[in-house]
Every structure is written in C-alpha cells, then in structure tokens.
Write an enzyme that holds these catalytic residues in place. Structure first.
Site, PDB file in Angstrom:
ATOM      1  CB  CYS A 189      -0.589   1.480   7.667  1.00 24.67           C
ATOM      2  SG  CYS A 189       0.635   0.399   6.944  1.00 24.67           S
ATOM      3  CD  GLU A 227      -2.843  -0.922   2.507  1.00 30.01           C
ATOM      4  OE1 GLU A 227      -2.743   0.098   3.228  1.00 30.01           O
ATOM      5  OE2 GLU A 227      -3.633  -1.845   2.757  1.00 30.01           O
ATOM      6  CG  HIS A 240       2.692   3.928  19.528  1.00 27.28           C
ATOM      7  ND1 HIS A 240       2.386   5.131  18.924  1.00 27.28           N
ATOM      8  CD2 HIS A 240       3.194   3.122  18.541  1.00 27.28           C
ATOM      9  CE1 HIS A 240       2.675   5.059  17.638  1.00 27.28           C
ATOM     10  NE2 HIS A 240       3.172   3.872  17.379  1.00 27.28           N
TER      11      HIS A 240
END
Length: 344
Positions: A334, A89, A217
């Site tokens: 994604c 992608e 994160h």
C-alpha cells in the site's frame, strides 16, 4: 454525486427533479450494473433532463485512472485521481475462485506506521462514499470480473472515516450485491473508535456482519509503540478490551493482523507472547510477511522464521493463517505506487 446513493434514494431524488420513480431505478441500474462514467452515457434518460442535470453540476462521481500496474500473478494496482487532484490506490487481487479488491479510505494516512509507505506522506483528507465505491467499480471495469471480496486495507485509517466507510459498505452490500461477510475493515487502533464503530454499524447497516481486522503487529506495548507511533495513546490491554466489547455487541469474532518484520518481531518468543495475549480470545491471527518498500530499513523474514512463528501459535491453540504475498514484482504494498509517482 449520484454514485453511492441507494435505489430508494435515487427514486426519491428523481421524483424531486420532476421525473417518474422509474427514472431513479434506471439510474441505479446504469450506475451499478453498467458502471456508467457520465450522464451522457445513460441514454435511457430523457436528453433534456440529462442536459439540465449537467447544467446544474450533477455528476456521476467516477474517478479517473492515472496509472495501472499489473504483476506477473495478475494482481492489478490502479492509481486513481479524485476531482480535486488527489490520488489514491486500489488493488485487484485475483485467484481462480475470487477477486478481492483492496480499497483506500483516506488520501494518505495520519497513523505513520514505520513500515508503511502511505504513512510517509501524512494525511491529506478522508475519502467520500462515492470515492470508495468507485474503487470497486474501477477494478471491476479494468479486470472485467465481478469482485467477490472487499478489504479496507488500502491507504488510510478506516475508523477515522467511519461513516463514509459504513455508507460505502451499505452500497457495496445493497447495490453491488457483495455480502457483508465478504467485507473486512482493518484498523491499527484509534482510542474510542471501536465501541463507536459497533454502535454506528448497527445504526447504519442494521447489523454488523463484516469482519473487523485489528492490526497488532507486535506482542507487547513497547514494541508496538516502536512500530506504530500513535500506539502510545492506546494501551495494549485497552485495545484488546475494546475488541472484546466489539465481539459482545456484534457477535463477530475479531481478526488480528500481524506483519512479520525480519529480525524485529518474528522470533519464537514473540509468537509465544502473542499467543498469551490472544489465547482464549474468539479471534483469528492473520500473519503477513513484510513486503519491502523503497528506502526502508525493514526486511522480509525468511521462510523458516515465518513457518516457525506460525507453528508456535498453532501449538498454543491459536487460530492462525498466513496471507499469500501478491504483486511483489510490482511493489503492490500500500502506498508505493502513489509515492513513486509523486516523487517522479
């Protein structure tokens, strides 16, 4: 493959083929300025030479578009097929002032981050330089606009494919005219790779002016391991120390990525702990509101939680910004398009 080679390399290659150096320059122009997809399109080259190259199996190295998805905000996701049948992608993200291309560095990803669609299928292989460069050319072709910024935030862990990524950056910089300072390489953190990246970048590019974005994160090791299974091999403080080393070697500040997951890592106390970790560090925190993926338990945080998290960091003196969410109506996170197509 011809794509990914520099002007000097193409000139030398043409001479080795018994041609004049200017034939290499013509090839360079058709590959990068005109975006040729096959040798048959490059009609300025002698037909006999083109036919000879085809017989020898020489190819331009362009990928095939399998599927295209365009969101209401014009964010365009492409699913591209490689010559061995794998799919990757890439996403074109337009604004009035810029066109950012989000590129993949691998087919799949071995990092298995719990909130990421790409990690669900594991790693098939790393991409080659021409496959990375093609993503930028494909977006340029489809959107009919020159890309201004590149982010290695698509499928894969770039630092597990460092040489191909750096070779692609050289090509994007030298052959497509995209400045290094407009290129960002994102990593979730792989032990020993950050010091190696700094040295390898200097050797490959002569300088390391691209932005390094490290995906934290979480504000602590325990929560980070819960979200990123591979984090157990890379203690939080060791990761930050490697970031300091990268800064010292390259002189470039580090960007920290932080995906906000509703009810999990988005509380004010998480923000305060994160500020304690990165405060005083020459860095920037980029907040990302979670983009939901199919069949997953995580939730996008409320606007109030997002703004509250950002305020805590700002009050603690941390440079912070919130990334605008794009392509939500077309599942632009994604790996979602590839995963959906594989399941159909």
């Amino acid at each position: 493959m011809l794509l990914g080679r520099s002007a000097a390399e193409l000139e030398s290659w043409a001479v080795a083929q018994g041609q004049k150096p200017f034939r290499g320059r013509q090839l360079h122009d058709w590959l990068y300025a005109k975006g040729a997809r096959s040798l048959s399109e490059i009609t300025v080259l002698p037909k006999a030479w083109r036919e000879s190259l085809k017989e020898d199996g020489v190819e331009v190295g362009r990928l095939k578009e399998v599927h295209r998805s365009v969101a209401a905000d014009a964010t365009t996701k492409l699913l591209l097929s490689t010559d061995d049948g794998e799919t990757i992608e890439t996403v074109g993200i337009p604004t009035d002032q810029r066109l950012t291309v989000c590129v993949s560095s691998q087919v799949g990803c071995p990092m298995a981050c719990r909130f990421c669609a790409t990690g669900k299928g594991g790693l098939q292989r790393s991409l080659r330089t021409h496959e990375i460069v093609d993503q930028v050319l494909s977006v340029r072709e489809v959107m009919d606009r020159r890309p201004s910024h590149i982010v290695f935030m698509g499928m894969g862990e770039p630092l597990l494919n460092s040489q191909a990524v750096l070779d692609a950056i050289r090509c994007l910089n030298d052959d497509l005219g995209i400045g290094q300072r407009r290129i960002t390489v994102s990593t979730v953190g792989v032990p020993k790779t950050l010091p190696q990246l700094a040295e390898l970048a200097l050797a490959t590019l002569g300088r390391a002016q691209f932005t390094l974005a490290v995906s934290l994160h979480a504000p602590n090791q325990a929560l980070r391991e819960e979200l990123i299974p591979t984090a157990h091999a890379y203690p939080y403080e060791a990761l930050l120390e490697d970031c300091r080393h990268y800064l010292a070697v390259t002189g470039r500040r580090v960007s920290f990525e932080y995906i906000l997951l509703g009810g999990l890592n988005d509380a004010p106390e998480h923000a305060a702990e994160l500020a304690d970790r990165v405060g005083g560090f020459q860095s920037h925190v980029n907040l990302i509101a979670y983009n939901p993926i199919e069949e997953e338990e995580f939730q996008r945080p409320t606007r109030a939680r997002i703004e509250g998290f950002q305020r805590v960091l700002e009050r603690r003196g941390v440079a912070v910004s919130l990334r605008a969410s794009r392509g939500l109506d077309q599942n632009a996170a994604c790996g979602q398009l590839r995963r959906r197509r594989q399941g159909s």
